[in-house]
Design an enzyme around this catalytic site. Structure first.
Site, PDB file in Angstrom:
ATOM      1  CB  SER A  23      -9.184 -10.748 -69.929  1.00  0.00           C
ATOM      2  OG  SER A  23      -7.900 -10.615 -70.403  1.00  0.00           O
ATOM      3  NE  ARG A  27     -10.812 -15.229 -71.811  1.00  0.00           N
ATOM      4  CZ  ARG A  27      -9.775 -14.494 -72.224  1.00  0.00           C
ATOM      5  NH1 ARG A  27      -9.920 -13.186 -72.407  1.00  0.00           N
ATOM      6  NH2 ARG A  27      -8.603 -15.050 -72.461  1.00  0.00           N
ATOM      7  N   GLY A  96      -5.601  -7.390 -80.086  1.00  0.00           N
ATOM      8  CA  GLY A  96      -5.188  -8.761 -80.372  1.00  0.00           C
ATOM      9  C   GLY A  96      -6.207  -9.751 -79.837  1.00  0.00           C
ATOM     10  NE  ARG A 124      -0.210  -7.991 -80.442  1.00  0.00           N
ATOM     11  CZ  ARG A 124      -1.045  -7.893 -79.424  1.00  0.00           C
ATOM     12  NH1 ARG A 124      -1.948  -6.928 -79.411  1.00  0.00           N
ATOM     13  NH2 ARG A 124      -0.981  -8.748 -78.431  1.00  0.00           N
ATOM     14  CB  SER A 168      -1.106 -17.572 -76.166  1.00  0.00           C
ATOM     15  OG  SER A 168      -2.146 -16.715 -76.597  1.00  0.00           O
ATOM     16  CG  ASP A 316      -1.431  -7.841 -70.376  1.00  0.00           C
ATOM     17  OD1 ASP A 316      -0.643  -8.043 -71.319  1.00  0.00           O
ATOM     18  OD2 ASP A 316      -2.590  -8.295 -70.356  1.00  0.00           O
ATOM     19  CE  LYS A 343       1.662 -10.149 -74.582  1.00  0.00           C
ATOM     20  NZ  LYS A 343       0.466 -10.982 -74.713  1.00  0.00           N
ATOM     21  NE  ARG A 347       2.868  -3.892 -73.857  1.00  0.00           N
ATOM     22  CZ  ARG A 347       1.692  -4.405 -73.553  1.00  0.00           C
ATOM     23  NH1 ARG A 347       1.619  -5.485 -72.797  1.00  0.00           N
ATOM     24  NH2 ARG A 347       0.579  -3.847 -74.005  1.00  0.00           N
TER      25      ARG A 347
HETATM   26  C1  S3P Z   1      -5.119 -11.847 -72.937  1.00  0.00           C
HETATM   27  C2  S3P Z   1      -4.045 -12.671 -72.863  1.00  0.00           C
HETATM   28  C3  S3P Z   1      -2.652 -12.188 -72.909  1.00  0.00           C
HETATM   29  C4  S3P Z   1      -2.574 -10.702 -72.570  1.00  0.00           C
HETATM   30  C5  S3P Z   1      -3.603  -9.896 -73.315  1.00  0.00           C
HETATM   31  C6  S3P Z   1      -5.001 -10.388 -72.993  1.00  0.00           C
HETATM   32  C7  S3P Z   1      -6.453 -12.456 -72.948  1.00  0.00           C
HETATM   33  O1  S3P Z   1      -2.151 -12.382 -74.211  1.00  0.00           O
HETATM   34  O2  S3P Z   1      -1.292 -10.197 -72.829  1.00  0.00           O
HETATM   35  O3  S3P Z   1      -3.502  -8.539 -72.955  1.00  0.00           O
HETATM   36  O4  S3P Z   1      -7.453 -11.739 -72.748  1.00  0.00           O
HETATM   37  O5  S3P Z   1      -6.535 -13.669 -73.167  1.00  0.00           O
HETATM   38  P1  S3P Z   1      -1.571 -13.803 -74.685  1.00  0.00           P
HETATM   39  O6  S3P Z   1      -2.645 -14.782 -74.446  1.00  0.00           O
HETATM   40  O7  S3P Z   1      -1.276 -13.674 -76.145  1.00  0.00           O
HETATM   41  O8  S3P Z   1      -0.350 -13.999 -73.859  1.00  0.00           O
END
Ligand code: S3P
Length: 432
Positions: A23, A27, A96, A124, A168, A316, A343, A347
């Site tokens: 994550s 970013r 995603g 998705r 989210s 996750d 996801k 899941r």
């Molecule tokens: C993530 C946020 C989560 C997580 C994904 C990574 C992120 O998703 O499930 O694996 O890096 O911001 P959501 O923000 O859609 O819940």
């Protein structure tokens, strides 16, 4: 399709240094490519998802230069002027986070781009990010709410107050990225707190940002480039922590993992189940993210109820929490987790199907599942279903089977490369 055979582990003991957080890596790449000046990243995640973000940024003219060992330098020109129209559709692969976060960055540039991905990503939901970006002035089209998604951005997005329906971090981050060069403040109200990696990194770059847990206000200002060594990924370490938790006497030390409060739900869940979890906080990573070592020692476990408020803090980790729950005395209920159905796979459905193959009594609900434990797991053939976190959760389940029994077979487990390419090597080192 690959077939991975895995026998039960005789013991789990040792230390592991999992790769950099996925994550945070996404970013850092995106912000580094946008912010004027040279930023540096160390310990970038080797995940295929993160490689997709790096490539997509390059395809839009971003300057992302790896120089070995997870180190990367980035040169941006400033939000609104760093990215340009790519010559072909952008391939977000299975990621995603790439599709949603990059769409936010693109929405705030004068360009046109199409974002696409693999079959899993194409199913998705994307309207959750398309709608707020439209409100900010970008033209965004989806195919019935899904990828391919086309973004015609504007270098002068509008400052907008957003009320999100889904909790989210991806949607929140996309909006913040689009708000960096907006005409006024961007305000986001979330239904529940989610991971705040984007806010932390932005603050470290001197952004004018206020946050109180469920609301964020960002006012455009000039941003400073950054240097960040990414801490280890707690979502990767979670598989080993859950495995060690499941048997009295098993033990794992996870070195230098991220301890962002939006991500540490797994530590609280394992503790609530009865495992011993010791956290040794280290110095903050570049004054941005808390990190440290975590030691998990197994103990007799009991079932727990996981409520909706906890779900974003361990979203996750739920597949592996479900696996460890099979070893706990009594009932484990996971509620308010309908997001799991959106996801990399559905899941909820996949966990239920796999646990039944392993001989576990489990009930499926629209927003979660109930597991009756303890179960003596029996070997079987499990499907990773194109989902990296399922592949690793099944590897943990296979490791919990009596080593005298036959091996489990996991179909398609090479999908672990999406977040953790070295997973099976690290698992083998801990269990041998
Ligand atoms: C993530 C946020 C989560 C997580 C994904 C990574 C992120 O998703 O499930 O694996 O890096 O911001 P959501 O923000 O859609 O819940």
């Amino acid at each position: 399709m690959t077939e991975t055979r895995l026998n039960g582990a005789a013991t789990v003991d040792g230390a592991v240094r999992v790769p950099g957080d996925k994550s945070i890596s996404h970013r850092a790449l995106i912000l580094g490519a946008l912010i004027r000046g040279r930023s540096y990243i160390g310990n970038l995640s080797p995940a295929a998802d993160v490689a997709a973000t790096a490539q997509v940024l390059r395809d839009c003219g971003g300057s992302v230069r790896p120089f070995g060992d997870g180190r990367v330098s980035l040169d941006g020109a400033g939000p609104g002027i760093s990215l340009s129209s790519p010559s072909a559709p952008l391939d977000c692969a299975n990621s995603g986070t790439t599709m949603r976060l990059v769409s936010g960055a693109l929405a705030a540039h004068d360009l046109i781009a199409t974002l696409d991905g693999d079959h899993s990503l194409q199913r998705r939901p994307m309207e959750r990010v398309a709608a707020p970006l439209r409100a900010m002035g970008a033209e965004v089209t989806t195919l019935d709410g899904h990828a391919p998604m086309q973004v015609r951005g504007t270098a002068a997005p509008l400052g907008v107050v957003h009320h999100l329906k889904v909790a989210s971090a991806q949607v929140k981050s996309a909006i913040l990225l689009a708000g960096l060069n907006a005409q006024g403040p961007t305000v986001i109200h979330e239904p529940q707190p989610t991971r705040d990696h984007t806010e932390r990194l932005l603050r470290a770059c001197a952004a004018d940002l206020e946050a109180d847990g469920v609301s964020v206000t960002l006012r455009p200002t000039r941003l400073e480039p950054f240097g960040l060594r990414v801490p280890g990924d707690i979502s990767s370490a979670a598989f080993f922590m859950a495995l060690a938790a499941a048997r009295p006497g098993w033990r794992v030390r996870c070195l230098g993992i991220g301890l962002n409060p939006g991500r540490t739900g797994i530590l609280e869940v394992l503790t609530a189940m009865g495992a011993r979890v010791e956290v040794e906080e280290g110095p903050m990573a570049a004054d941005v993210e808390p990190q440290g070592d975590v030691v998990v020692t197994g103990a007799p476990l009991h079932g727990v109820t996981l409520e909706a408020a906890m779900v974003p803090r361990c979203i996750d980790e739920i597949p592996v929490i479900a696996v460890v729950a099979t070893q706990a005395e009594g009932r484990t209920e996971i509620r308010g987790a309908g997001e799991l159905r959106h996801k990399e796979s559905d899941r909820v459905a996949q966990i239920v199907a796999g646990l039944r193959i392993l001989g576990v009594s489990v009930e499926e609900r629209p927003d979660g599942l109930t597991i009756e434990g303890p179960a003596r797991l029996r070997p079987g053939r499990l499907d990773a279903a194109g989902d990296h976190r399922l592949a690793m959760a099944w590897a943990v389940a296979a490791s919990l089977i009596d080593p005298a029994e036959e091996a489990c077979v996991i179909d398609g487990a090479d999908v672990v490369a999406v977040s953790y390419p070295g997973f099976f090597e690290d698992l083998a080192a801990l269990t041998s």
